[in-house]
Design a protein around this motif. Structure first.
Motif, mmCIF file in Angstrom:
data_model
loop_
_atom_site.group_PDB
_atom_site.id
_atom_site.type_symbol
_atom_site.label_atom_id
_atom_site.label_comp_id
_atom_site.label_asym_id
_atom_site.label_seq_id
_atom_site.Cartn_x
_atom_site.Cartn_y
_atom_site.Cartn_z
ATOM 1 N N CYS A 8 -2.106 -10.451 12.075
ATOM 2 C CA CYS A 8 -0.685 -10.160 11.862
ATOM 3 C C CYS A 8 0.140 -10.685 13.045
ATOM 4 O O CYS A 8 -0.112 -10.333 14.199
ATOM 5 C CB CYS A 8 -0.468 -8.661 11.703
ATOM 6 S SG CYS A 8 1.262 -8.223 11.413
ATOM 7 N N HIS B 206 -2.619 -5.991 7.889
ATOM 8 C CA HIS B 206 -3.588 -7.068 7.672
ATOM 9 C C HIS B 206 -4.027 -7.678 8.990
ATOM 10 O O HIS B 206 -3.323 -7.563 10.017
ATOM 11 C CB HIS B 206 -2.975 -8.156 6.780
ATOM 12 C CG HIS B 206 -1.834 -8.869 7.435
ATOM 13 N ND1 HIS B 206 -1.950 -10.112 8.018
ATOM 14 C CD2 HIS B 206 -0.551 -8.489 7.636
ATOM 15 C CE1 HIS B 206 -0.772 -10.468 8.526
ATOM 16 N NE2 HIS B 206 0.093 -9.503 8.313
ATOM 17 N N CYS C 11 3.361 -5.431 5.257
ATOM 18 C CA CYS C 11 3.903 -6.483 6.099
ATOM 19 C C CYS C 11 4.505 -7.572 5.210
ATOM 20 O O CYS C 11 4.054 -7.806 4.087
ATOM 21 C CB CYS C 11 2.807 -7.071 6.988
ATOM 22 S SG CYS C 11 3.400 -8.413 8.067
HETATM 23 ZN ZN LIG Z 1 1.803 -9.151 9.395
#
Ligand SMILES: [Zn+2]
Length: 213
Positions: free
Chosen positions: A110, A107, A54
């Motif tokens: 998010c 994670h 991400c």
């Molecule tokens: Zn994220």
């Protein structure tokens, strides 16, 4: 110029996890970040892993895995959503740079997953291209809920597993390398507060088992 030997998928995974443990315990070595390493890697790169994570500013790949120049080939999008540029970049890392490991890094907390969950609850879809990101996360949210997995962690893990499976479904190069034992694709779940990365999905690792549940 000497090209270092490519590690096995298992060895590459261990290098990554060992670095993360140094970061978690506050004993980072900051390897491969000096002028000598810069000079050594300038002619050619041979990273040991593709890191597809991400874009979240708290997921800085080389910091949280305690690596340096030339170690990681990094691809990041919000919510680690997959499109053709992402697939092409990951395939470049695997087929041209010969990385033995691809990691999907999600994670907790998010924003992309939170937005997809809100949209699935009937909230307003975001405007512009943010909508495209959210729409690519939505199938994971719906699949988790359909299976009765409603907690934030369960939805996150579903999205990480979904992303790992998507890479292997869409990329023949990745699937063939995994089948040949030359590549592992692993999904890790990162906890912002303590900095730890937990394995939630894997294909092609032989030493490390994904914990049940
Ligand atoms: Zn994220």
């Amino acid at each position: 110029m000497s090209k270092s030997l490519t590690p096995s998928p298992d060895d590459a995974f261990e290098m990554l996890i060992t670095g993360n443990q140094r970061f978690v315990t506050g004993t980072p070595e900051h390897p491969n970040q000096d002028a000598a390493r810069r000079a050594e890697t300038a002619p050619a790169q041979s990273p040991f892993a593709v890191m597809f994570g991400c874009s979240d500013s708290r997921l800085a790949a080389e910091i949280i895995f305690d690596q340096g120049l030339g170690d990681l080939f990094v691809v990041r999008t919000a919510g680690h959503v997959v499109g053709s540029e992402v697939l092409g970049s990951i395939e470049y890392g695997v087929s041209v740079l010969d990385c033995p490991l691809v990691v999907v890094l999600g994670h907790d907390s998010c924003g992309a997953i939170a937005a997809a969950s809100a949209a699935a609850d009937g909230g307003r879809a975001p405007s512009g291209f943010v909508r495209d990101v959210v729409e690519r996360v939505t199938p994971s949210v719906l699949a988790a809920r359909a299976a009765g997995r409603e907690s934030a962690d369960e939805i996150l893990h579903e999205h990480i597993r979904h992303t790992v499976d998507l890479l292997l479904e869409r990329s023949r190069i990745l699937a063939e390398r995994v089948a040949a034992g030359r590549l592992a694709v692993a999904g890790l779940s990162y906890r912002l507060a303590d900095g730890s990365a937990q394995l939630v999905a894997s294909h092609g690792l032989t030493r490390t088992a994904v914990p049940a549940g």
